[in-house]
Structure formats: structure tokens, C-alpha cells
Enzyme design. Structure first.
Site, PDB file in Angstrom:
ATOM      1  CB  SER A 132      -0.803   0.111   1.230  1.00 30.62           C
ATOM      2  OG  SER A 132      -0.170   0.281   2.340  1.00 30.62           O
ATOM      3  CG  ASP A 133       1.250   5.898  -1.244  1.00 34.53           C
ATOM      4  OD1 ASP A 133       1.915   6.027  -0.522  1.00 34.53           O
ATOM      5  OD2 ASP A 133       0.907   6.750  -2.261  1.00 34.53           O
ATOM      6  CD1 TRP A 134       4.437   5.373   4.927  1.00 34.35           C
ATOM      7  CD2 TRP A 134       4.394   4.327   3.111  1.00 34.35           C
ATOM      8  NE1 TRP A 134       5.630   4.743   4.819  1.00 34.35           N
ATOM      9  CE2 TRP A 134       5.723   4.027   3.648  1.00 34.35           C
ATOM     10  CE3 TRP A 134       4.251   3.640   1.987  1.00 34.35           C
ATOM     11  CZ2 TRP A 134       6.614   2.794   3.437  1.00 34.35           C
ATOM     12  CZ3 TRP A 134       5.019   2.732   1.450  1.00 34.35           C
ATOM     13  CH2 TRP A 134       6.122   2.296   2.086  1.00 34.35           C
ATOM     14  N   GLY A 135      -0.749   4.940   4.526  1.00 36.02           N
ATOM     15  CA  GLY A 135      -2.054   5.111   4.847  1.00 36.02           C
ATOM     16  C   GLY A 135      -3.106   4.868   3.742  1.00 36.02           C
ATOM     17  CB  ALA A 136      -3.000   3.629   0.285  1.00 34.07           C
TER      18      ALA A 136
END
EC number: 3.2.1.21
Length: 819
Positions: free
Chosen positions: A304-308
Site C-alpha cells: 500500500s501507499d502510506w495510509g492507503a
């Protein structure tokens, strides 16, 4: 061993650090900013507004040469406890931007994941390379590879296992996207080549590549949902924007360069923040299971992207393999001390919601490239200085002891300064050169104008725009920390001393320049300098789309004020990409150079070009329109309704982005895609095409999927040859470009021409060379939405070769499939 309850604690800490970096997107915009309000009555999603379900997530097979490494990974996974498996797929706070903790009993030292696409962002004593858009402007496969390899060397030497890049999303749908500069070009073919060369460079150096952001990530505004922070878990008020993309456009534009990435055996791929056709990027089973792991045969892992990450079980079943940075939530939400993965993985397996075999496949995908690249063998330890600079997860948030005992602040730059200087110079695009104003020939007097000319004044790391100082990189997670930065003014002064230039005057205050009579108030000499150099800039960053396409800090007014007083005004732009250039036809503006974001050797590289030590050979990786209003495909910057699903971005331009749009509608441009001048001249002649296979069918043979898709698509079926000659007086390099016009039998909406080949050749005066373009089956195919496969249409293809998308000298036809 970390228990499930322990896993729940550090999610809050990691995520809180992420929130503090303010990369959330959807930030407030100024009153005069560009605005595109989504039209009403579009909140009910259309035919392609709902992403279809594709289950289960395909298992890795190790195909494409990873079979031995897969066997090693299988042996590793067989020894893991369930809790260890949960840790293997869930990030924790630690010294790096992303961290997978060690398992000492299995001699696994963990994984260190680091930003970004032009430098190791959170460390010291590392180089800052040119940005992706700059590298793409070189149109040089060798430069793209060498840049990737050198960056890979530095990541590895600092102990990073994964480099979070390169970038193919955004592709460049909109001129206003805040992160276009991190990527390469507003064209899938050029971006695809750049992705493949960069990834091969990274991984040949021993570092895992993580291409991003998959997929349709074409704006920053509202890339994440908004929340009601007072609710226990942060109730969603409005979901993130949805990129609504039809099937053909998805394949021919946005998926195309990721196919190159998979074909290059990229270790991992990062899923994006926004929604695609109504479903979030990291829980979209159609894009992850269907397109990426199924159609393209991707063998690595999806992080994931960070916090996605927006779910646990749903995301895992949809194809997500790793949660970063590990905490529960998304940007803008109040984080709590739980993880969507972590202990929830353990619980879901124990209660039967998830099959443990799916978790095993996630770890096999993570560990196979680890073994394939030999990262289990004497890999450098993480540099402790990384932790000192990492505000993403400060030391007081760590739950684990990372045992940072290696050499601190190790200098990994090597001889890369010379490489960065060379690459930036050769990527500089000469847009105008009236009366051979360039190269400079030991001018007697010089005047330097503009706040972009000087040393930076805000320190070595800038995550926001700044008024004084040259601009060599943009902002956000894709930036870098400079150990030094050579400004244009510093380099010009050094060259002026060498040339015995008698006077170098300089003015850095743009407001003063723009509002002054430059001749009377600033120069105060009876005759203007031999040359007036004007340095202007345009900032862009993650988390916000560009508000306009103008030059920052009154840059246009600065140029016009100087040109009113100086009849030899030379303009250099350090920009994130597309700019309006209303002064381009001013008679006193004799030369314009687009240097983009050149990295730490900024001043030296531009002086090399200004004085002719390097003959500029860069070409535009996008179109510069006559007016900013000429561009299509704007980002959605606002909605007039408040429904939860109301943020939509309709990609109804379909295949018509950048030059494809301008060509389809016969719109005049200022400087076309692929354009660039030289200090010499070239000619192209003698085109001919040769079929290299005996029989060509419309549909490819149905073969087993390999990384990149059906291997038939990657086979060369035609060679096109031209002769290129340097007809000028000095050595130089040029970029012959091949464009294909598809037959009339191709479905409606096909662009008038599409880039399908390029090469950079360096020639001495009078020298000629043969250039051969290899056309693969995929280059001559379109995506058929009915049969769900790539087809070569019947009829004649027109092949054009020239020096830009609107300067095509040689023409021939081929007929792969007869009617």
C-alpha cells in the site's frame, strides 16, 4: 516473536508520524488558482464506474526466472509461525520510511523501505539525482539505466532493500498534476521505456524496485477521504476521488507502462490512494487480481501507499500483500492503536475468514525477489543516520529494537556527481535559439536575474516552496536531502573568472525586477550586457495539484522586464513540467532552455550547456501549449454536492491526452511533444520497413502468461530503418522518433499518431548512421474490449520518423494483417 496485542500498539505510532508529514492531498487553494468543478448529475456512476470483482488473488509461480528464489521463499515460509507471518506483511515504525521487522532465528534481518524516485530522502551523505521528468527529457535509454543503477547503488549502500520508485502514476493526464515531475512523460510508450530501464538499473544494483502508484493516480486533490474525527474510528464524510477509466483507455494508456515494469521483473508495486472506478486502489480486485497479477503475470508483492489501506480481509483478498506503514487509517483521520493487518491477520486466519494459504502467498511474493536479488547474502546494514532524519517514525515511536550497529553517516555518493551533472546537461531542452545566441563565447559582460539563480536559503531539505534559491527538486516524499547544491550563479561566476568576463551583475529579487525599469534602475550602464541570463522556476509537490501553469514569483513579468532592456535575454526554467511561456516570441528573448529539476549539480550542468561544453539534446516529454486554457483533462478540484461518493474524475477524454489531444483536434501549439533544438543540425532519410516474422495474425497466439503478459506481445515483428546525418559544424546528439498511425479499421477514438520508437544517436559533423526501430506486436495492437485481448487491426499502418511529433520527415507503410 511479537504477539497480536503488541502488533496493535505500534500502528498508532507509525501512522501518526505519517500524518505529520502533511502529504494528504486536498489542501486549500488560493483564490486565483485554476479550478475545475465537477459538473452536476455525475454522481451516479456509469458503465465503467463500478470496478468488477475478480477473485481469488492469483498465486505466484516464480515464472520469468524466479523459480529457484521461489523455492527458497517456500522453505522460509514453512518455518514461520502465524504471528510471524502477520509481521511479515505489516509495517512497523523504525529507522526507515517503511520497516518489516527481523526474524533472527531464521537469519532474516528485516526489510528497509525508503523514498524515493530521485534520492534516498531520509538520510545524509547521499546524492540528489535529477527528477523523473528530467531523465525522460533526455530520451536516452543509457542515461535512464545509468541513473537507476547509480541510485540503486546508493540505496543498497545505506542498507535499504526497497527503493520506492520509479513513478508511472501519474502518467501526465493533466498538466496540473502536482506529481508529474516524479514520473517521466505524458506518453505511455516513453514512460514504459523509462520504467523498464530504471527498474533494471535499480535491481542490477541489488535493490528492489517498487513502481508506483498503481493505477490512475492522476491528481492530488482529494486523493484521500475526509473524516469526521469525532467518531470513534473516524467516520468517512466523503470518499476519495474516483478515477473513472474505460477498459480500452486503461489498457492503452495507464496500464501500458506498468506492463513494462512487470516485464522488467519489478519486485513490488505500490497501490494508490484514490479510487478506481469506485473502489480504492489497495482493495480493487479488478486492478490488482485481474489486471496486475492475472493479465500481466506480476510475480512480486503489492504494498500500500502510506495510509492507503482501507481494510484488512477485503484488501488481502483483493490482492494487497503488504500494509504500509502499518497503522490503521488514512491521512486526515485520527489514528488509533490498531492495524487493518497485523493482529487482524492472525484473527482472520484463526476464525476462518482468511485462508492461511493466502497469507503464505503474500509472503512468498515478498521473499522471492529478496532471495532472487541475493539480499540474504552480506547485505549492508541500515545506516543509523537514517533514523536520525526520519520524522515519519521517530525513535520514540519504535516498538522494536532495530539494533543499528553499522557505520553511521556512511558516504555513498561515490563518483555520482559527475554522472548527475552529465545527465542533467544532456536532458536540458533548448526551445529557442535566435541568431545563435547560444552557446556563449566568453562574453565580456553578463547580468544574471531571478530568484532561481542563487543558493538556497532554507537549508538542505525543502518540503515546501521557497522564494530565494535555485529549484533542483520538487516537494513531498519524492524529494531529497542535499549535501550540497551548486547554484547557477555560483557556476556562472566560476566560468566568468575562467573566461575573464569583466563584469557579472546579478539581481535576485523578482518583485524588484518585475516592477523596475531594468535599464535605468538596475543596470545603470549606457549599453546592455553582452547577455542577460534570467532564471525562473515553478514548484510542485505531493499533496497538492498545481494552481496554475505560470512561472512562480512573477517569473513572466521578470522575463519581460529584462527583455525590455536587454536585446539578448536568455531564459532558463527550472520547472516541474509544463509552463505557459507568453514571452517565447518576444524579439529580445533570444534563447529559452527547459532544465526541469536537475538535481545537485544544477548550476554546473546548465553552465555546461550555456557555454557549449555540452550540446543540448533534450526533448520535451510533454506538449507546451500556446495558452494554458488549451489543455484538456483537468483534475477535479471541487464538487458542488456533499454526497459520500460525489468526488469523481471522469476520464472522458479517453486516449486523448497531451499530443494525442492536440493532434486529434488540430490545435496549434507553442512547442510540440518531442521537440528540442541543438547547436548543430541533422537530417533523416532513406526509411524502409522489414517484416521479421513469416506470418502475422490479428490476435496473438494464446501462450502461458509471463511477467508482462502474453510473451507474444513482446516479440518484434517489424524493423524500421532510417539514416541520420549530422549536417552541421559541431558534434551533437539527436533523437529520431517513430510514430504510428493505425489503419482506418481501428475502432473510433484512436489517436492520429502514437509514439512507438525512439533512439538517441551522437554524431560528428558530416557523420551518418543507421537507426533501427524494433516494432513489437504490442506496438501495433489496440485493446479490443469485446474479445478482451490485444489485436492488430487489418489494413495499412503509416509509419513516420522525424525529430518531434510534428516534424516527421520520412514516411512508409506496412500491412501486418491484410483485409
Amino acid at each position: 516473536m511479537t504477539s497480536a496485542s503488541q502488533i496493535l500498539v505500534w500502528g498508532l505510532l507509525a501512522a501518526s508520524g505519517a500524518q505529520a508529514q502533511n502529504y494528504g492531498g486536498g489542501s486549500s487553494r488560493s483564490d486565483d488558482a485554476f479550478s475545475y468543478v465537477q459538473p452536476k448529475n455525475t454522481t451516479i456512476l456509469g458503465a465503467y464506474g463500478h470496478s468488477p470483482a475478480v477473485y481469488p488473488s492469483p498465486n505466484t509461480t516464480g515464472s520469468g526466472g524466479w523459480e529457484t528464489a521461489l523455492a527458497q521463499a517456500q522453505d522460509f515460509v514453512a518455518q514461520l509461525t502465524l504471528e510471524e507471518k502477520a509481521n511479515m506483511v505489516t509495517g512497523q515504525p523504525g529507522p526507515c520510511v517503511g520497516n518489516i521487522i527481523a526474524i533472527p532465528r531464521l537469519n532474516f534481518s528485516g526489510l528497509c523501505l525508503q523514498d524515493g524516485p530521485l534520492a534516498i530522502r531520509v538520510t545524509d551523505m547521499a546524492s540528489v539525482f535529477s527528477a523523473g521528468v528530467t531523465a525522460a527529457a533526455s530520451w536516452d535509454r543509457k542515461i535512464l539505466y545509468e541513473r537507476g543503477y547509480a541510485m540503486g547503488q546508493e540505496f543498497k549502500a545505506k542498507g535499504a532493500h526497497v527503493a520506492l520508485g520509479p513513478v508511472a502514476g501519474p502518467l501526465g493526464r493533466s498538466a496540473y498534476s502536482g506529481r508529474n515531475w516524479e514520473g517521466f512523460a505524458a506518453d505511455p510508450y516513453l514512460t514504459g521505456v523509462a520504467m523498464e530501464e530504471t527498474i533494471q538499473g535499480y535491481q542490477d544494483a541489488g535493490v528492489q524496485a517498487c513502481p508506483k502508484h498503481f493505477i490512475g493516480n492522476e491528481q492530488e486533490t482529494m486523493r484521500n477521504p475526509t473524516f469526521n474525527d469525532s467518531a470513534p474510528l473516524g467516520t468517512v464524510i466523503q470518499e476519495a476521488v474516483s478515477s473513472n477509466i474505460d477498459d480500452r483507455t486503461m489498457h492503452e494508456l495507464y496500464l501500458w507502462p506498468f506492463a513494462n515494469a512487470v516485464h522488467a521483473k519489478a519486485a513490488s508495486i505500490m497501490c494508490s490512494y484514490q479510487r478506481i472506478n469506485g473502489s480504492y486502489g489497495c482493495e480493487n480486485s479488478k486492478t490488482l487480481n485481474g489486471l496486475l497479477k492475472g493479465e500481466l503475470g506480476f510475480q512480486g508483492y503489492v504494498m500500500s501507499d502510506w495510509g492507503a489501506t482501507h481494510s484488512g480481509v477485503a484488501g488481502i483478498k483483493s490482492g494487497q500483500d503488504m500494509d504500509m506503514p502499518g497503522g490503521l487509517g488514512a491521512y486526515g483521520q485520527t489514528f488509533i492503536n490498531r492495524s487493518f493487518f497485523g493482529g487482524n491477520v492472525t484473527a482472520a486466519v484463526n476464525n476462518g475468514t482468511l485462508e492461511e494459504s493466502r497469507i503464505d502467498d503474500m509472503i512468498l511474493r515478498i521473499m522471492t525477489p529478496y532471495f532472487w536479488l541475493g539480499q540474504d547474502q552480506d547485505y549492508p546494514t541500515v545506516d543509523p543516520s537514517t533514523a536520525d532524519y526520519n520524522t515519519f517514525s521517530p525513535r520514540n515511536t519504535w516498538y522494536q529494537d532495530f539494533n543499528l550497529t553499522g557505520e553511521r553517516s556512511r558516504d555513498v555518493r561515490g563518483n555520482h556527481a559527475a554522472l548527475i551533472r552529465k545527465q542533467a546537461a544532456e536532458a536540458t531542452v533548448l526551445l529557442k535559439n535566435k541568431n545563435n545566441a547560444l552557446p556563449l563565447k566568453a562574453p565580456k559582460t553578463l547580468a544574471v536575474f531571478g530568484n532561481d539563480a542563487s543558493d538556497i536559503t532554507n537549508g538542505p531539505y525543502n518540503d515546501a516552496t521557497y522564494e530565494y534559491g535555485t529549484l533542483a527538486a520538487g516537494g513531498g516524499s519524492g524529494t531529497g536531502r542535499f549535501t550540497y547544491l551548486v547554484s547557477p550563479l555560483t557556476a556562472i561566476n566560476a566560468r566568468a573568472q575562467k573566461d575573464n568576463t569583466s563584469l557579472v551583475q546579478f539581481w535576485l529579487n523578482n518583485t524588484q525586477i518585475a516592477t523596475s525599469d531594468v535599464q535605468a534602475d538596475l543596470l545603470r550602464v549606457p549599453t546592455p550586457p553582452t547577455a542577460c541570463l534570467v532564471f525562473v522556476k515553478t514548484w510542485a509537490e505531493e499533496g497538492a495539484d498545481r494552481e496554475h501553469l505560470r512561472l512562480d514569483y512573477n517569473g513572466t513579468e521578470v522575463v519581460e522586464a529584462v527583455a525590455a532592456a536587454c536585446n539578448n535575454t536568455i531564459v532558463v526554467t527550472h520547472s516541474s513540467g509544463i509552463n505557459e511561456l507568453p514571452f517565447a516570441n518576444h524579439p529580445n528573448v533570444t534563447a529559452i532552455l527547459a532544465a526541469h529539476f536537475p538535481g545537485q549539480e544544477s548550476g554546473n550542468s546548465i553552465v555546461d550547456v550555456l557555454y557549449g561544453d555540452v550540446n543540448p539534446s533534450g526533448r520535451l516529454p510533454y506538449t507546451i501549449a500556446r495558452n494554458g486554457s488549451d489543455y484538456n483533462a483537468p483534475p477535479t478540484t471541487a464538487v458542488t454536492t456533499s454526497g459520500r461518493e460525489d468526488w469523481q474524475s471522469w476520464f472522458d477524454e479517453k486516449l486523448e491526452i497531451d499530443y494525442r489531444y492536440f493532434d486529434a483536434h488540430n490545435i496549434p501549439v507553442l512547442y510540440e511533444f518531442g521537440f528540442g533544438l541543438s547547436y548543430t543540425t541533422f537530417n533523416i532519410s532513406d526509411i524502409y520497413a522489414t517484416r521479421v516474422v513469416d506470418s502475422i495474425t490479428s490476435a496473438p497466439e494464446d501462450r502461458a502468461i509471463q511477467p508482462g503478459g502474453n510473451p507474444e506481445l513482446w516479440e518484434t515483428i517489424y524493423n524500421v530503418t532510417v539514416s541520420v546525418t549530422n549536417t552541421g559544424d559541431v558534434e551533437g546528439a539527436t533523437v529520431p522518433q517513430l510514430y504510428v498511425t493505425f489503419p482506418d479499421s481501428t475502432p473510433e477514438g484512436t489517436p492520429p499518431k502514437q509514439l512507438r520508437g525512439f533512439d538517441k544517436v551522437s554524431l560528428q559533423p558530416g557523420e551518418s548512421t543507421k537507426v533501427i526501430f524494433e516494432l513489437m506486436r504490442r506496438d501495433l495492437s489496440y485493446w479490443d474490449t469485446v474479445s478482451q485481448q490485444w489485436l492488430i487491426p487489418e489494413g495499412d499502418f503509416t509509419i513516420r520518423v522525424g525529430f518531434s511529433s510534428r516534424n516527421l520527415k520520412e514516411v512508409t507503410t506496412i500491412t501486418p494483417v491484410s483485409e
